[in-house]
Design an enzyme around this catalytic site. Structure first.
Site, PDB file in Angstrom:
ATOM      1  N   ALA A  58       0.642   2.627  26.372  1.00 55.86           N
ATOM      2  CA  ALA A  58       0.845   3.824  27.176  1.00 55.86           C
ATOM      3  C   ALA A  58       0.218   5.019  26.469  1.00 55.86           C
ATOM      4  CB  ALA A  58       2.336   4.046  27.418  1.00 55.86           C
ATOM      5  N   SER A  59       0.472   6.209  26.986  1.00 53.85           N
ATOM      6  CA  SER A  59      -0.188   7.395  26.449  1.00 53.85           C
ATOM      7  C   SER A  59       0.248   7.711  25.025  1.00 53.85           C
ATOM      8  CB  SER A  59       0.100   8.597  27.353  1.00 53.85           C
ATOM      9  OG  SER A  59       1.498   8.772  27.508  1.00 53.85           O
ATOM     10  N   LEU A  60       1.510   7.400  24.671  1.00 57.65           N
ATOM     11  CA  LEU A  60       2.044   7.783  23.367  1.00 57.65           C
ATOM     12  C   LEU A  60       2.249   6.609  22.420  1.00 57.65           C
ATOM     13  CD1 LEU A  60       4.777  10.360  24.498  1.00 57.65           C
ATOM     14  CD2 LEU A  60       2.355  10.760  24.024  1.00 57.65           C
ATOM     15  N   ALA A  61       2.319   5.391  22.937  1.00 59.04           N
ATOM     16  CA  ALA A  61       2.663   4.244  22.090  1.00 59.04           C
ATOM     17  C   ALA A  61       2.196   2.951  22.742  1.00 59.04           C
ATOM     18  CB  ALA A  61       4.181   4.198  21.867  1.00 59.04           C
ATOM     19  N   GLN A  62       2.350   1.851  21.992  1.00 65.64           N
ATOM     20  CA  GLN A  62       2.081   0.522  22.537  1.00 65.64           C
ATOM     21  C   GLN A  62       3.153  -0.437  22.043  1.00 65.64           C
ATOM     22  OE1 GLN A  62      -1.904   0.474  20.843  1.00 65.64           O
ATOM     23  NE2 GLN A  62      -1.378  -1.260  19.522  1.00 65.64           N
ATOM     24  N   VAL A  63       3.289  -1.583  22.742  1.00 63.44           N
ATOM     25  CA  VAL A  63       4.386  -2.510  22.469  1.00 63.44           C
ATOM     26  C   VAL A  63       3.832  -3.855  22.015  1.00 63.44           C
ATOM     27  CG1 VAL A  63       6.394  -3.684  23.435  1.00 63.44           C
ATOM     28  CG2 VAL A  63       5.843  -1.359  24.177  1.00 63.44           C
ATOM     29  N   LYS A  82       7.988  -1.160  19.717  1.00 54.33           N
ATOM     30  CA  LYS A  82       7.212  -0.043  20.269  1.00 54.33           C
ATOM     31  C   LYS A  82       6.714   0.819  19.108  1.00 54.33           C
ATOM     32  CE  LYS A  82       7.615   3.775  23.601  1.00 54.33           C
ATOM     33  NZ  LYS A  82       8.493   4.401  24.624  1.00 54.33           N
ATOM     34  N   ASP A 103      11.118   9.058  34.437  1.00 52.33           N
ATOM     35  CA  ASP A 103       9.785   8.450  34.430  1.00 52.33           C
ATOM     36  C   ASP A 103       9.847   7.011  34.960  1.00 52.33           C
ATOM     37  OD1 ASP A 103       7.082   8.580  34.023  1.00 52.33           O
ATOM     38  OD2 ASP A 103       7.155   8.071  31.889  1.00 52.33           O
TER      39      ASP A 103
END
Length: 534
Positions: free
Chosen positions: A164-169, A183, A320
């Protein structure tokens, strides 16, 4: 004239970028890295200026000489919208971070931006976000937990399952064999987000100076408030716990049907969040949902009930709820019914963006939705005014909430709020967005920021509901009508200081049951007629 203003904007903004970067470097925990990041600020501002000028020139040049209302102008405008959306998409991905976040927000604004922008940005901003390298992920994990991933976890998949825009999993297993979802915040996101926020604030304020009718400073205020919370994953973890507590205490009838992944606090920090891994299907995957023995209509109803409870009873709302943040699975204890179907459980992900509604705002918002569902024009006006829309713009506020024109909002027909998803409906909406753009801008400036986040939440839920059912649902509106009405009655009972007021609220409760019974009968007839028509 507009193009010259945009070029002057680009020069002025780029010239001021040095001050923005200096402020970020001075407040950073890692000045050398912050310096490196902030040297890119002028380039990002230049990209914004060039993109804005390019889009504006395309509209001005391509539509020149084409008469308003002609089929040729409509065709050309559609093509320009697509080109503009693609240019904006490219800008968001090149600049990254907060720009992607803003692109996601624009992709939900059906009542404000052309449909071409909505479709392109909604798809790309959710599903095509940039990915950090495994080396960068390892750096974040070591900084936060003191060791590399292969030392902390039994195994750690270097390829993320989502970004995503701020992080990844990433998927991992602990040493006891439990499957985890980890995350990881994109590296140096705190510093880059601060620089991006400052530059976007500069752009919006400068645009307002050149074009006074462009007043989106409220969006900057909201980003300033929400971004630090979204960047602190411990806040997200606490939000998920509070959300589940609210369902258990305030909405026990559906608490078992809503779930948030368990947090592993010993493996979580402000920039890294470790949770249990949940097997589920993304909420817009109709084939996957049916394959699990679930009915899309049951999922849509559960979604409506879940967020109605949050908004009207809890006053603590996940803001969201786009499709990537919602999973569905069969309820763990449910068995297949006689038709082979099971009850769904909704999995809520990404708890970074929540808003609290005070009692007055929550009650007024519930009363407004009750009035909208029951087409009560006087109550709609009263509660729109209480929420800040004013005596002049309350019909527009009601229209944005329901995506229906005022004539349909106050139509007494049981399905007056249902939008069937036809081309005619979308054309009508786009016509209103274009025709009332200045009024919409003024309304968004007036409304409290918490209500603006409710609009965003409403837009996300409408998009998900439409993907599940290919249309808006009468049943969903009836659920909203019931929960909002019950919340209003409960608020009146709590405020009752005399036996007479208590009895009046109790009688209103009985009246609600009678009205809902009549609407259920009307819904049954409506569904029967639609089935026979097919």
């Amino acid at each position: 004239m507009a193009l010259r203003s945009l070029f002057r904007l680009g020069l002025a903004s780029t010239a001021m970028a040095g001050g923005v970067g200096a402020a970020v470097i001075a407040s950073s925990d890692d000045p050398p890295t912050a310096f490196k990041l902030c040297t890119s600020v002028p380039l990002r501002l230049f990209r914004v200026s060039v993109t804005a000028a390019s889009i504006a020139f395309d509209y001005e040049y391509s539509l020149m000489g084409l008469s308003e209302g002609s089929s040729e102008r409509s065709k050309v405008k559609h093509e320009v919208h697509i080109r503009g959306a693609r240019k904006l998409e490219e800008l968001c991905f090149k600049n990254g971070g907060i720009y992607i976040k803003l692109g996601q927000h624009l992709g939900q604004l059906e009542y404000l931006v052309p449909q071409e922008y909505v479709e392109i940005l909604r798809e790309s901003m959710l599903n095509k976000c940039p990915v950090s390298s495994y080396e960068q992920v390892c750096e974040v994990v070591k900084n936060e937990l003191g060791e590399l991933p292969d030392k902390i976890f039994k195994d750690f998949d270097p390829v993320p399952i989502a970004s995503a825009s701020l992080a990844q999993v990433h998927v991992a297993h602990d040493h006891d064999g439990k499957k985890l979802a980890v995350k990881v915040q994109h590296i140096h996101m705190t510093d880059s987000a601060a620089a991006d926020y400052a530059t976007v604030e500069l752009i919006v304020n400068t645009l307002h100076q050149f074009f006074p009718s462009f007043d989106y400073r409220w969006l900057i205020d909201e980003v300033r408030d929400s971004l630090p919370k979204e960047l602190d994953f411990l806040v997200e973890a606490k939000n998920s716990v509070k959300c589940m507590d609210n369902f258990r205490k305030l909405s026990p009838r559906i608490a078992d049907y809503v779930y948030a992944p368990r947090v592993y606090w010993n493996l979580s920090t402000s920039k890294l969040l470790t949770m249990e891994y949940i097997e589920g299907t993304q909420i817009n995957d109709l084939k996957g949902i049916r394959g699990l023995g679930l009915r899309p209509v049951d999922v849509a109803n559960l979604l409506s009930r879940t967020f109605a409870e949050m908004m009207f009873r809890h006053g603590f709302v996940h803001c969201d709820p786009h499709e990537a943040n919602l999973l569905v699975r069969p309820h763990p204890s449910s068995k297949r019914g006689i038709f082979g179907k099971r009850k769904p459980q909704l999995i809520l992900l990404d708890h970074g963006l929540y808003k609290e509604l005070d009692v007055s705002t929550r009650t007024n918002y519930a009363a407004l939705w009750k009035a909208l569902v029951f087409a009560d024009a006087n109550a709609i006006k009263e509660n729109c005014v209480k929420l800040g829309a004013g005596d002049d713009l309350y019909p527009l506020f009601a229209g944005i909430l329901t995506m229906r024109p005022w004539e349909r909002v106050i139509d007494p027909a049981v399905d007056h709020l249902v939008m069937r998803g036809s081309e005619g409906d979308h054309s009508e909406l786009q016509m209103y967005a274009s025709q009332y753009f200045p009024e919409i801008t003024e309304l968004l400036r007036r409304l409290p920021r918490v209500i603006l986040l409710m609009l965003k939440t409403n837009d996300c839920l409408r998009a998900v509901n439409n993907s599940l059912l290919q249309r808006s649902s009468l049943e969903s509106f009836l659920i909203i009508g019931r929960v909002s009405s019950e919340a209003v009655i409960e608020a009146k009972l709590l405020q009752s200081k005399s036996l007479l007021r208590y009895v009046r609220a109790w009688l209103e409760d009985l009246s609600l049951e009678a009205r809902m019974f009549v609407m259920r009968i009307a819904l049954w007839i409506f569904q029967l007629r639609r089935t026979l028509a097919l």
